[in-house]
Write a protein that holds these residues in place. Structure first.
Motif, PDB file in Angstrom:
ATOM      1  N   VAL A 197       0.835  -1.198   0.000  1.00 21.03           N
ATOM      2  CA  VAL A 197       0.000   0.000   0.000  1.00 21.03           C
ATOM      3  C   VAL A 197       0.872   1.251   0.000  1.00 21.03           C
ATOM      4  O   VAL A 197       1.829   1.348   0.771  1.00 21.03           O
ATOM      5  N   ILE A 198       0.498   2.176  -0.869  1.00 19.92           N
ATOM      6  CA  ILE A 198       1.089   3.512  -0.846  1.00 19.92           C
ATOM      7  C   ILE A 198      -0.052   4.489  -0.591  1.00 19.92           C
ATOM      8  O   ILE A 198      -0.998   4.561  -1.377  1.00 19.92           O
ATOM      9  N   TYR A 199       0.027   5.195   0.527  1.00 21.50           N
ATOM     10  CA  TYR A 199      -0.909   6.272   0.822  1.00 21.50           C
ATOM     11  C   TYR A 199      -0.108   7.556   0.708  1.00 21.50           C
ATOM     12  O   TYR A 199       0.956   7.689   1.317  1.00 21.50           O
ATOM     13  N   VAL A 200      -0.601   8.487  -0.070  1.00 20.08           N
ATOM     14  CA  VAL A 200       0.114   9.753  -0.228  1.00 20.08           C
ATOM     15  C   VAL A 200      -0.866  10.910  -0.122  1.00 20.08           C
ATOM     16  O   VAL A 200      -1.983  10.839  -0.614  1.00 20.08           O
ATOM     17  N   ASP A 201      -0.429  11.943   0.563  1.00 19.59           N
ATOM     18  CA  ASP A 201      -1.183  13.185   0.684  1.00 19.59           C
ATOM     19  C   ASP A 201      -0.240  14.304   0.250  1.00 19.59           C
ATOM     20  O   ASP A 201       0.494  14.851   1.066  1.00 19.59           O
ATOM     21  N   ALA A 212      -2.073  -1.318  -3.770  1.00 20.47           N
ATOM     22  CA  ALA A 212      -3.111  -0.300  -3.587  1.00 20.47           C
ATOM     23  C   ALA A 212      -2.448   1.062  -3.483  1.00 20.47           C
ATOM     24  O   ALA A 212      -1.471   1.227  -2.764  1.00 20.47           O
ATOM     25  N   VAL A 213      -2.979   2.028  -4.219  1.00 23.45           N
ATOM     26  CA  VAL A 213      -2.512   3.408  -4.156  1.00 23.45           C
ATOM     27  C   VAL A 213      -3.672   4.253  -3.669  1.00 23.45           C
ATOM     28  O   VAL A 213      -4.733   4.286  -4.297  1.00 23.45           O
ATOM     29  N   LEU A 214      -3.477   4.913  -2.533  1.00 27.54           N
ATOM     30  CA  LEU A 214      -4.497   5.796  -1.968  1.00 27.54           C
ATOM     31  C   LEU A 214      -3.918   7.202  -1.994  1.00 27.54           C
ATOM     32  O   LEU A 214      -2.954   7.499  -1.291  1.00 27.54           O
ATOM     33  N   ALA A 215      -4.477   8.054  -2.817  1.00 38.02           N
ATOM     34  CA  ALA A 215      -3.977   9.425  -2.970  1.00 38.02           C
ATOM     35  C   ALA A 215      -5.019  10.388  -2.414  1.00 38.02           C
ATOM     36  O   ALA A 215      -6.164  10.376  -2.838  1.00 38.02           O
ATOM     37  N   ASP A 216      -4.591  11.206  -1.468  1.00 37.82           N
ATOM     38  CA  ASP A 216      -5.492  12.080  -0.731  1.00 37.82           C
ATOM     39  C   ASP A 216      -5.229  13.540  -1.109  1.00 37.82           C
ATOM     40  O   ASP A 216      -4.080  13.947  -1.249  1.00 37.82           O
ATOM     41  N   ASP A 217      -6.263  14.317  -1.239  1.00 37.87           N
ATOM     42  CA  ASP A 217      -6.170  15.764  -1.499  1.00 37.87           C
ATOM     43  C   ASP A 217      -5.311  16.114  -2.709  1.00 37.87           C
ATOM     44  O   ASP A 217      -4.656  17.156  -2.739  1.00 37.87           O
ATOM     45  N   VAL A 218      -5.314  15.257  -3.713  1.00 36.62           N
ATOM     46  CA  VAL A 218      -4.504  15.507  -4.914  1.00 36.62           C
ATOM     47  C   VAL A 218      -5.014  16.736  -5.655  1.00 36.62           C
ATOM     48  O   VAL A 218      -4.222  17.572  -6.092  1.00 36.62           O
TER      49      VAL A 218
END
Length: 146
Positions: free
Chosen positions: A66-70, A124-130
């Motif tokens: 998992v990569i979560y990025v904000d 899984a890639v979760l990108a927040d506030d892109v």
């Protein structure tokens, strides 16, 4: 479903209530496998970021890389055994000159491809506030690239 706690400050751990349905949806998406992008939107402060961060923990527990990025906050979490992925994300997040937000956001695409090349089947890639971080014009390109 087990409640997932998030550390929101150095000494504050929060357990969210009434999140079961949203986390169940993420689990369903993970079980059936997805290729298409899901865009989540809602008013500021409604819990999107907390849900994505909880989802990152859930997906890790389900065996995903998992990569979560904000990019707005220059923050990331990488749950993977591929050390190069975490190292490159940390370098991008630490960068303060230029368009660090764009670099951090676009690096996620490169790293997801790298994970897939290393035969990691569950990524899984979760990108927040892109959209806020890089603007709508760039965001459209970003979503298409993903």
């Amino acid at each position: 479903m087990k409640r997932i706690k998030l550390t929101l400050a150095s000494n504050l751990e929060v357990e969210f209530a009434d999140r079961d349905l949203a986390l169940k949806r993420m689990e369903e998406w993970a079980e059936r496998g997805m290729v298409k992008i899901q865009v989540v939107f809602g008013p500021e402060g409604c819990g999107k970021t907390a849900w994505l961060r909880q989802s990152a923990v859930l997906l890790r527990e389900l065996g995903f890389h998992v990569i979560y990025v904000d990019p707005l906050r220059k923050y990331f979490e990488a749950y993977t055994d591929v050390k190069e992925v975490a190292k490159r994300l940390a370098e991008a997040a630490a960068e303060t000159l230029g368009k660090a937000e764009v670099k951090l956001a676009s690096l996620v695409i490169d790293l997801a491809v790298e994970l897939l090349k290393k035969k990691r089947k569950k990524v899984a890639v979760l990108a927040d506030d892109v959209f806020q971080a890089i603007g709508l014009n760039e965001a459209a390109k970003y979503v298409k690239a993903l």
